[in-house]
Scaffold this active site. Structure first.
Site, PDB file in Angstrom:
ATOM      1  CE  LYS A 205      10.880   5.132   4.533  1.00 56.47           C
ATOM      2  NZ  LYS A 205      10.580   4.061   5.501  1.00 56.47           N
ATOM      3  CG  ASN A 206      11.068   1.100   1.955  1.00 54.57           C
ATOM      4  OD1 ASN A 206      11.058   1.790   2.971  1.00 54.57           O
ATOM      5  ND2 ASN A 206      10.002   0.961   1.191  1.00 54.57           N
TER       6      ASN A 206
ATOM      7  NE  ARG B 125       5.778  -1.317  10.980  1.00 55.46           N
ATOM      8  CZ  ARG B 125       4.916  -1.855  11.833  1.00 55.46           C
ATOM      9  NH1 ARG B 125       4.549  -1.193  12.897  1.00 55.46           N
ATOM     10  NH2 ARG B 125       4.411  -3.046  11.623  1.00 55.46           N
TER      11      ARG B 125
ATOM     12  CB  CYS C  51       3.206   6.132   8.226  1.00 58.12           C
ATOM     13  SG  CYS C  51       4.455   7.319   7.707  1.00 58.12           S
TER      14      CYS C  51
ATOM     15  NE  ARG D 205       3.092  -0.173   8.424  1.00 64.37           N
ATOM     16  CZ  ARG D 205       3.941   0.841   8.256  1.00 64.37           C
ATOM     17  NH1 ARG D 205       3.680   2.009   8.788  1.00 64.37           N
ATOM     18  NH2 ARG D 205       5.033   0.687   7.559  1.00 64.37           N
TER      19      ARG D 205
ATOM     20  CG  ASP E 233       5.321   2.708  -0.206  1.00 65.70           C
ATOM     21  OD1 ASP E 233       4.538   3.197   0.625  1.00 65.70           O
ATOM     22  OD2 ASP E 233       6.152   1.836   0.093  1.00 65.70           O
TER      23      ASP E 233
ATOM     24  CB  VAL F  22      -0.129  -3.672   0.478  1.00 62.03           C
ATOM     25  CG1 VAL F  22       1.039  -3.824   1.447  1.00 62.03           C
ATOM     26  CG2 VAL F  22       0.199  -4.322  -0.865  1.00 62.03           C
TER      27      VAL F  22
ATOM     28  NE  ARG G  95       9.195   8.205   9.522  1.00 59.47           N
ATOM     29  CZ  ARG G  95       8.363   7.283   9.018  1.00 59.47           C
ATOM     30  NH1 ARG G  95       7.132   7.607   8.658  1.00 59.47           N
ATOM     31  NH2 ARG G  95       8.755   6.040   8.881  1.00 59.47           N
TER      32      ARG G  95
END
Length: 434
Positions: free
Chosen positions: A22-23, A93, A117, A122, A309, A331, A417
């Site tokens: 996803k990222n 996001r 999320c 952020r 994560d 983080v 997601r």
């Protein structure tokens, strides 16, 4: 489905194939906005975040074609709109990548503040700093980001230093800089594998980007870019999540598509805990070898450190380790909200405001509970759970699968997601759920 009824206490066994990351996919897709021409992306995960970002491109005027289950082609030759739809952008996001891509190609963009999320503040100030350094005027008001180059001209190269190492800001500034006039020097940048995947895409498109060992990116702007064909990375977060599920349930899972280079830090920790793994050309097998798991001390960090994560699913496994484990989150300040249901299931987890790590982090003396102490082993008992966010939700499912008795897990759509075919993978591993 929005909920699962899980009967836990059964080891997970079998083979699953992880999806594209996803990222990696969600910034690569907006990169198509930078060119007139066709961009082909393979190994695209079938997840709601990708569906949303593709829908946004359609609304802007892009021609998006699905070639097969994991391949899409995007043609942005006829973009007619630079105003990103509010109702779509607020659900994801990664919508902020549209600012960098639209600003880089067209000189202006109007994008709603991103959703996603709730892991803390952020902020996007590091993104804005980069755009301003390249000559853009940026205004944030009424839930919208307005960015433009005066006179609707072209961005100019600039000097950018990130006060906080940010994956999103690094990618977004690169998207804006590749078509800028002159050279952009981006220091204090992140260097995650997903970022380097985007660098590979931009280089295929005709960009000139060099990366120094001191986390400095040097981008030489070019006049135009061309379409690309690219196969996205597989998802190292999903791979680590299934590995943690194997530990927590005393299972044995072959994760097809998992790769060693992106997971070396996780693999070291997995081995310290007592998990076993076997690396092949086709993937990595993770299993619980029997006996006691060992406690560990972990600090999350940017690459090549232990990924934030990864810690949430691993915390579930650490509830079954024999002794005291410590996780220091550096983080996101609000990442341990997911532990409350674990405590209600029987875990012994205490949260602290102090930095329980080797070095103080940016959250010290800021009243954030960003360190966790986990004492185990503690048996887990099934209960009703409401999924709070993407990664925390997967962790709750792991806990439900490891627990004795039934768990009713609500809010499964949040997990969709970031994890493709989640139900099919649970079925392949023999999970007892409905």
């Amino acid at each position: 489905m929005t909920k699962y009824l899980i009967e836990g206490g059964h080891p997970l066994h079998g083979t699953i194939e992880i999806s594209g990351a996803k990222n990696a996919a969600v910034p690569i897709i907006p990169a198509a906005l930078l060119v007139d021409g066709v961009c082909r992306i393979e190994n695209v995960p079938q997840i709601s975040d990708v569906t949303l970002i593709l829908q946004i491109l359609r609304e802007l005027g892009a021609d998006v074609r699905t070639i097969n289950r994991t391949t899409v082609e995007i043609d942005c030759s006829h973009i007619r709109n630079r105003q990103v739809p509010y109702e779509l952008a607020r659900k994801i996001r990664a919508s902020y990548y549209l600012v960098g891509a639209l600003l880089g190609r067209f000189g202006w963009a109007e994008v709603p503040l991103p959703g996603g999320c709730n892991l803390g503040g952020r902020p996007i100030d590091q993104h804005i700093k980069g755009f301003v350094a390249m000559g853009a005027e940026v205004d944030v008001r009424n839930g919208l980001i307005y960015a433009q180059v005066p006179g609707r001209g072209c961005l100019a190269g600039g000097q950018v230093y990130l006060d906080i190492v940010s994956v999103g800001a690094t990618m977004n500034i690169m998207l804006a800089a590749v078509l800028a006039e002159g050279k952009t020097e981006l220091s204090g940048a992140a260097t995650e594998p997903e970022i380097m995947d985007l660098v590979c895409v931009l280089q295929k498109m005709g960009a000139i980007i060099s990366v120094d060992v001191d986390r400095t990116f040097r981008i030489e702007g070019v006049k135009e870019l061309q379409g690309y064909t690219h196969t996205s990375l597989t998802d190292r977060i999903e791979a680590a999540s299934w590995a943690s599920a194997a530990l927590a349930t005393h299972g044995d899972i072959f994760v097809k598509g998992a790769t060693q280079p992106e997971m070396m830090t996780f693999l070291n920790v997995f081995r310290k805990i007592g998990g076993e793994f076997d690396i092949t050309d086709k993937g990595i097998r993770f299993w619980h070898p029997g006996g006691d798991l060992k406690p560990v001390a972990i600090e999350t960090d940017v690459h090549p450190g232990f990924m934030t994560d990864w810690q949430q699913p691993l915390v579930v496994a650490l509830t079954q380790a024999n002794g005291l484990s410590i996780v220091h989150e550096t983080v996101y300040e609000n990442r341990f909200g997911f532990t409350k249901p674990l405590v209600e299931m029987g875990a012994t987890i205490q949260l602290y405001r102090e930095c329980l790590g080797s070095l103080p982090c940016r959250f010290r003396q800021r009243n954030y509970k960003h360190s966790a102490v986990i004492f185990g082993p503690t048996p887990l008992t099934g209960r009703d759970i409401d999924v709070p966010d993407l990664r925390g939700g997967f962790s709750h499912l792991i806990a439900a699968l490891a627990a004795k008795g039934p768990s009713n897990v609500q809010g499964i759509s949040l997990i969709d997601r970031g994890y493709a075919d989640f139900r099919g993978k649970l079925e392949a591993l023999g999970a007892d759920f409905d």
